[in-house]
Design an enzyme around this catalytic site. Sequence first.
Site, PDB file in Angstrom:
ATOM      1  N   ASN A   8      86.366   1.160-108.145  1.00  0.00           N
ATOM      2  CA  ASN A   8      85.219   2.069-108.117  1.00  0.00           C
ATOM      3  C   ASN A   8      85.312   2.918-106.843  1.00  0.00           C
ATOM      4  OD1 ASN A   8      82.697   3.269-108.019  1.00  0.00           O
ATOM      5  ND2 ASN A   8      81.588   1.368-107.558  1.00  0.00           N
ATOM      6  N   TRP A   9      85.623   4.183-107.037  1.00  0.00           N
ATOM      7  CA  TRP A   9      85.832   5.050-105.862  1.00  0.00           C
ATOM      8  C   TRP A   9      84.507   5.543-105.259  1.00  0.00           C
ATOM      9  CZ3 TRP A   9      90.387   8.759-107.730  1.00  0.00           C
ATOM     10  CH2 TRP A   9      91.507   7.963-108.022  1.00  0.00           C
ATOM     11  N   LYS A  10      83.407   5.288-105.940  1.00  0.00           N
ATOM     12  CA  LYS A  10      82.074   5.721-105.479  1.00  0.00           C
ATOM     13  C   LYS A  10      82.083   7.224-105.167  1.00  0.00           C
ATOM     14  CE  LYS A  10      81.432   1.100-103.700  1.00  0.00           C
ATOM     15  NZ  LYS A  10      80.561   0.188-102.993  1.00  0.00           N
ATOM     16  N   HIS A  94      75.336  -0.445-111.518  1.00  0.00           N
ATOM     17  CA  HIS A  94      75.901  -0.819-110.212  1.00  0.00           C
ATOM     18  C   HIS A  94      74.744  -1.024-109.232  1.00  0.00           C
ATOM     19  CE1 HIS A  94      77.968  -0.550-106.381  1.00  0.00           C
ATOM     20  NE2 HIS A  94      79.050  -0.922-107.037  1.00  0.00           N
ATOM     21  N   GLU A  96      74.228  -0.139-106.321  1.00  0.00           N
ATOM     22  CA  GLU A  96      73.789   1.054-105.575  1.00  0.00           C
ATOM     23  C   GLU A  96      72.846   1.900-106.432  1.00  0.00           C
ATOM     24  OE1 GLU A  96      77.740   2.224-104.452  1.00  0.00           O
ATOM     25  OE2 GLU A  96      77.813   0.453-103.175  1.00  0.00           O
ATOM     26  N   GLU A 165      78.241  -9.011-109.213  1.00  0.00           N
ATOM     27  CA  GLU A 165      78.413  -8.400-107.901  1.00  0.00           C
ATOM     28  C   GLU A 165      77.214  -8.762-107.017  1.00  0.00           C
ATOM     29  OE1 GLU A 165      81.414  -4.965-108.070  1.00  0.00           O
ATOM     30  OE2 GLU A 165      79.409  -4.134-108.149  1.00  0.00           O
ATOM     31  N   GLY A 171      80.460  -4.009-100.016  1.00  0.00           N
ATOM     32  CA  GLY A 171      80.689  -3.105 -98.886  1.00  0.00           C
ATOM     33  C   GLY A 171      80.338  -3.713 -97.541  1.00  0.00           C
ATOM     34  N   SER A 203      83.513  -6.970-101.758  1.00  0.00           N
ATOM     35  CA  SER A 203      84.483  -7.089-100.668  1.00  0.00           C
ATOM     36  C   SER A 203      85.788  -7.788-101.086  1.00  0.00           C
ATOM     37  CB  SER A 203      83.847  -7.788 -99.464  1.00  0.00           C
ATOM     38  OG  SER A 203      82.756  -7.007 -98.984  1.00  0.00           O
ATOM     39  N   GLY A 224      85.563  -1.935-104.648  1.00  0.00           N
ATOM     40  CA  GLY A 224      85.064  -0.683-104.096  1.00  0.00           C
ATOM     41  C   GLY A 224      85.993  -0.178-103.005  1.00  0.00           C
ATOM     42  N   GLY A 225      85.617  -0.433-101.757  1.00  0.00           N
ATOM     43  CA  GLY A 225      86.341   0.091-100.589  1.00  0.00           C
ATOM     44  C   GLY A 225      87.861  -0.061-100.658  1.00  0.00           C
TER      45      GLY A 225
HETATM   46  C1  PEP Z   1      81.675  -2.118-105.692  1.00  0.00           C
HETATM   47  O1  PEP Z   1      81.408  -0.984-105.343  1.00  0.00           O
HETATM   48  O2  PEP Z   1      81.523  -2.440-106.883  1.00  0.00           O
HETATM   49  C2  PEP Z   1      82.155  -3.087-104.691  1.00  0.00           C
HETATM   50  C3  PEP Z   1      82.324  -4.329-105.053  1.00  0.00           C
HETATM   51  O3  PEP Z   1      82.382  -2.600-103.423  1.00  0.00           O
HETATM   52  P1  PEP Z   1      83.230  -3.325-102.236  1.00  0.00           P
HETATM   53  O4  PEP Z   1      84.506  -3.836-102.862  1.00  0.00           O
HETATM   54  O5  PEP Z   1      83.461  -2.234-101.232  1.00  0.00           O
HETATM   55  O6  PEP Z   1      82.390  -4.444-101.718  1.00  0.00           O
END
Ligand code: PEP
Length: 241
Positions: A8-10, A94, A96, A165, A171, A203, A224-225
Amino acid sequence: METIIAGNWKMNMDPGESRTLVQELLQAVGAVKDRTIIVFPAFTSLPHVAEIVHNSVIKLGAQNMHWERSGAFTGEVSGLFLKQLGCEYVIIGHSERRHVLKEPDDWLNRKLKTALDIGLISIFCVGETQDERESGRTEEVITRQLDLGLKGIESEVHKMIIAYEPVWAIGTGKTATPDMAAQVHGFIRSQLTKPATILYGGSVKPENIDAIMKEEEIQGVLVGGASLKPDTFARIVKFTK
Ligand code: PEP
């Protein structure tokens, strides 16, 4: 059951950066055949990435969609448009969007229904906040999210993907231990009447992917990151049990 590694590039990577990222990723993972790799770029990058991943091992998804197919919904995007661009997947709910943009459960339910109708595979995200975990309400929160999100479509859950999640792990660098994640995955599975693919997200990085994927309950990850660097994401894709 298929193994899924999703990135997920957000709201990162403009069209040019997205092209470079996916080209480098494709070079690194182009020969991987035994796992499903999906990237979720920003809407504006989708056509650019679609051109590069067409007919490759990398599948395309969108980070959100509206529940209506078209109409007076300024600033929203129809799932049908996403399909036309080559998307096969869409992230729904998600954290966010649930917590920052305040999307309520009934919106997510409508989106999941529309995705099913139009043939997009949803990655439906659930998870508790830090407060909810600390007060022992993880299972209660997840039960509510599943009940409301899947209302009327629970019998079709095998056509979707669920992502666990924990909000406190997204994040933040804090990861649920593989054991903690597996326990919640088992709980989610016990709430469903059909087998569903369940991913872990929060993470995930090269340092913890192998341990996470050793858990039988975990069928893949939503990253994500760590999906924004081709080498890092490729290492996650190439996890070993
Ligand atoms: C996500 O955005 O779904 C996520 C899990 O982010 P991160 O890996 O950065 O915690």
